[in-house]
Write a protein that holds these residues in place. Structure first.
Motif, PDB file in Angstrom:
ATOM      1  N   CYS B 154       0.409   5.794  -0.754  1.00  0.00           N
ATOM      2  CA  CYS B 154      -0.582   5.906   0.134  1.00  0.00           C
ATOM      3  C   CYS B 154      -0.904   7.508   0.301  1.00  0.00           C
ATOM      4  N   PHE B 172      -4.737   3.249   2.521  1.00  0.00           N
ATOM      5  CA  PHE B 172      -4.343   2.582   1.760  1.00  0.00           C
ATOM      6  C   PHE B 172      -5.648   2.324   0.789  1.00  0.00           C
ATOM      7  N   VAL B 175      -3.508  -0.499  -2.578  1.00  0.00           N
ATOM      8  CA  VAL B 175      -2.073   0.084  -2.882  1.00  0.00           C
ATOM      9  C   VAL B 175      -1.338  -1.267  -3.188  1.00  0.00           C
TER      10      VAL B 175
END
Lengths: 386, 350
Positions: B154, B172, B175
């Motif tokens: 992240c 994110f 991810v």
């Protein structure tokens, strides 16, 4: 070293649920019958002989006391439920409440058996009212400055002096009072006071009204002129009353009546705001609900610890200090949160009237039964500061 | 507290006393103590207390975990113990295995949302994630899914809390999680936030207990005008008020922890208990910090004194998982929606 604070996690036991339902049903029926108005505590009398008798018949006065005295031998958490439901409904409990909370327990501990058998069952039946004779013109928070004198005579004592701010004295059958039987000593200024059971019908007792700022008659001045108290009305040790104020005080300080006395303005606010309050009102209301919940959990905890035989003296004083300061501030906080409710909305007028009454009675809440200043002194001692 | 709770709490207290004494930690020139403390906590099974044994944890009760957190609060521990406990709890509720090492969880604010994309990746932004920078993994709630994510996957900003601890915005960008599982029924974002609220409340209560003790001790030791300042009525009354705030925080926090530990679902009672705990403990943190500093005078305002380790931490905890204003508005709206006749019955049901 600091005395650590303990608030045990105590929940009301399951038997309380059924009792609560019973109490609510009883109160709803009384309201429907017109006995009292739950939304207007300032209307009508705070005491009702008939109501107290019906409460007694239900077994809800002296409910923790031994059965031989008319009690039901229930636990203090059950009494807690009855007390909080009555208080939230603004039920007219004045006639029996003091006897139930403190006078009865003191009699159980210190009165001769025949006196107990005579009076306690009548308290449980809701038939007798008690007053508390502590304050005098020169003695308020400083209890041990009391001067009203008890002089030994044949078969008893002669009382001379004046008690003041005595709630209920004009309707009371009895009073529990502190009288001076000896002067204080150099070593112990608390020495020399004795607790007495006073029959209010005794010749030589005169009750004069002292009207409160609300216009209500609750306070009295009680004048004793050679009033005779028989020997069997002495409660506990002569000259040793100071030893007798122990754990009962924690019950008196930590009950739901110590934060619910102005509860009606909060439920009145919820009613007046309706189901979609603006963000400011919602946030203010949420804080008050969180504070109320916390006070109640503290109060239940102290009562549960007392029931378990512990002595949470400091914790009880903390509940009264915080509870009474909170209920005293509540009317103005509600007033602020209600400030922008549209005038024409229906429940606004009711709330205004509730606020009028709550605002007037607010100052007494942190004075009656032990001032904030005295309580903070007790807490400080418990913390190891004095 | 249960019997096992008190045993676990004693273990935690011993480890903190040995390895995280606030005075020594405050004097330490580097963070070497953190590694030793963390290892000891992990070896004792405290970091994954809320993870069942079959998922890599020590399988303690909820009440035990709250007892650990109360102790952590009393030591103002600057390690991600609460965050790892919460992350472990979230993963376990979805049946996921918890990894070793420090964790945190996302989102950490009620308004932030993460989504699980159709391709199995995670998107969104979580602000104020406590200790994200020091955590190897994050437990994430995205809609009705729970995911385990490597923090390194992240993007993190350099945020710090009032207490100087990492408090990062975690982004994110599609991810790919290490593992994903559906969240069990009833475990949604509000429930996760309420659990976080109770965790922070319990830590705050612990910190306030320590603050009361140190402030009373200081008032008895410090002499001014030829006597200990504890003998002055003005100081006594301030400390009595502090004791009241500590009592309120303890009661609200431990009541909510007890309620959650016994409950199966996040119902109306849990909502009142958890929000009240967050609101009241945050208010107590504010009032309590002010009184403790006033009693300590100038020495309490120095870096070398440990008071700030407690006050700044609990003041920063106010903002995690929704601050007291957010939850007060939510609670107020909830009570208003139930209506005046259902107000007292809700309070009396707790």
């Amino acid at each position: 070293m600091t005395a650590s604070l303990a608030f045990d996690q105590i929940r009301l036991p399951p038997e309380c649920d059924e009792l609560r339902r019973e109490v609510r049903a009883f109160l709803i029926a009384e309201i429907a019958a017109g006995t009292f108005d739950p939304h207007h505590p300032g209307h009508g009398d705070a005491h009702s002989k008939e109501f107290s008798r019906r409460v007694g018949a239900k077994g809800w006065i002296g409910m923790t006391w031994p059965k031989k005295y008319g009690g039901r031998e229930r636990n203090f958490l059950e009494r807690y439920v009855v007390t909080e439901e009555f208080r939230v409904a603004n039920a007219p409990v004045r006639l029996h409440f003091v006897a139930d909370r403190q006078s009865g327990p003191i009699l159980i501990k210190y009165a001769p058996e025949h006196v107990k058998m005579d009076i306690l069952p009548r308290i449980c039946a809701g038939e007798v009212c008690f007053a508390i004779g502590m304050s005098e013109p020169g003695s308020g928070s400083d209890l041990f400055a009391a001067k009203t004198k008890a002089t030994k005579t044949k078969g008893g004592w002669l009382i001379n002096g004046t008690k003041i701010w005595t709630s209920n004295a004009h309707i009371a059958d009895y009073m529990l009072a502190l009288f001076r039987t000896s002067p204080p000593t150099k070593e112990n200024r608390r020495h020399g006071l004795t607790q007495f059971l006073v029959d209010m019908k005794t010749p030589g007792i005169k009750v004069n009204p002292v009207y409160q700022l609300t216009g209500a008659h609750d306070f009295n001045e009680v004048v004793f002129e050679d009033a005779f108290m028989p020997d069997d009305h002495v409660l506990g040790e002569i000259d040793g009353a100071w030893k007798q104020a122990t754990s009962e005080l924690a019950y008196e300080r930590s009950g739901p009546e110590r934060f619910l006395e102005t509860f009606y303005v909060l439920s009145g606010l919820v009613r007046a705001l309706g189901d979609k309050p603006d963000i400011r009102s919602a946030e203010g209301l949420g804080r008050l609900v969180a504070q109320l919940h916390t006070l109640r959990r503290m109060s239940v905890s102290v009562n549960g610890m007392l029931q378990a035989g512990k002595e949470p003296v400091v914790e009880g004083s903390i509940v009264k200090d915080m509870g009474t300061v909170w209920e005293q501030k509540l009317p103005n906080r509600v007033r602020e949160l209600a400030a922008f409710i549209e005038e024409e909305e229906g429940n606004r007028a009711t709330l205004e009237e509730q606020l009028r009454f709550a605002t007037m009675i607010a100052p007494k809440l942190t004075i009656q039964g032990g001032t904030t200043e005295v309580l903070r002194g007790i807490i400080a001692r418990g913390l190891g500061l004095r | 507290m249960s019997e096992s709770g008190s045993i676990v709490a004693e273990t935690a207290a011993r480890i903190f006393a040995d390895l995280a004494d606030p005075q020594e930690v405050n004097r330490a020139r580097d963070g070497a103590w953190k590694g030793r403390l963390w290892q000891a906590l992990a070896d004792a099974g405290l970091t994954l207390a809320w993870v069942p044994e079959e998922n890599g944890g020590s399988g303690a009760e909820l009440a035990d975990g709250f007892a650990i957190l109360g102790v952590a609060g009393r030591y103002a521990a600057a390690v991600p113990l609460a965050e790892t406990l919460l992350a472990g709890w979230l993963l376990s509720r979805a049946g996921l295995r918890a990894p070793e090492g420090a964790m945190s969880l996302a989102p950490a604010r009620p308004e932030d949302r993460l989504v699980l994309n159709a391709d199995g990746t995670l998107s969104g932004q979580a602000r104020g994630v406590p200790f994200a920078k020091e955590a190897r993994h994050l437990a994430a709630l995205a809609g009705s899914s729970v995911a385990l994510v490597e923090t390194a996957a992240c993007r993190l900003n350099e945020g710090v809390s009032l207490a100087g601890e990492p408090s990062n915005t975690v982004t994110f960008d599609s991810v790919k999680p290490v593992a994903v599982a559906p969240a069990p029924a009833g475990l949604n974002q509000p429930a996760l936030m309420l659990m976080g609220c109770v965790v922070r409340s319990v830590e705050t209560a612990g910190a306030l207990e320590a603050i009361l003790e140190m402030t009373v001790r200081y008032a008895n030791e410090r002499v001014a005008f030829e006597r200990p300042i504890a003998k002055f009525q003005a100081v006594q009354h301030n400390l009595a008020r502090l004791a009241g705030e500590v009592s309120a925080a303890m009661t609200a926090a431990y009541s909510a922890a007890d309620a959650i530990a016994r409950a199966d679902t996040f119902d109306d009672v849990i909502f009142l208990e958890a929000t009240a705990a967050k609101i009241r403990s945050a208010e107590a943190a504010q009032e309590g910090a002010a009184i403790a500093h006033q009693v300590h005078g100038a020495i309490g305002f120095t870096n070398e004194h440990i008071l700030h380790r407690y006050t700044l931490r609990m003041l920063s905890w106010r903002d995690d998982f929704g601050n007291e204003s957010y939850w007060a508005a939510a609670l107020g709206n909830h009570v208003a929606a139930r209506g005046a006749d259902e107000f007292w019955p809700l309070v009396a049901a707790c």
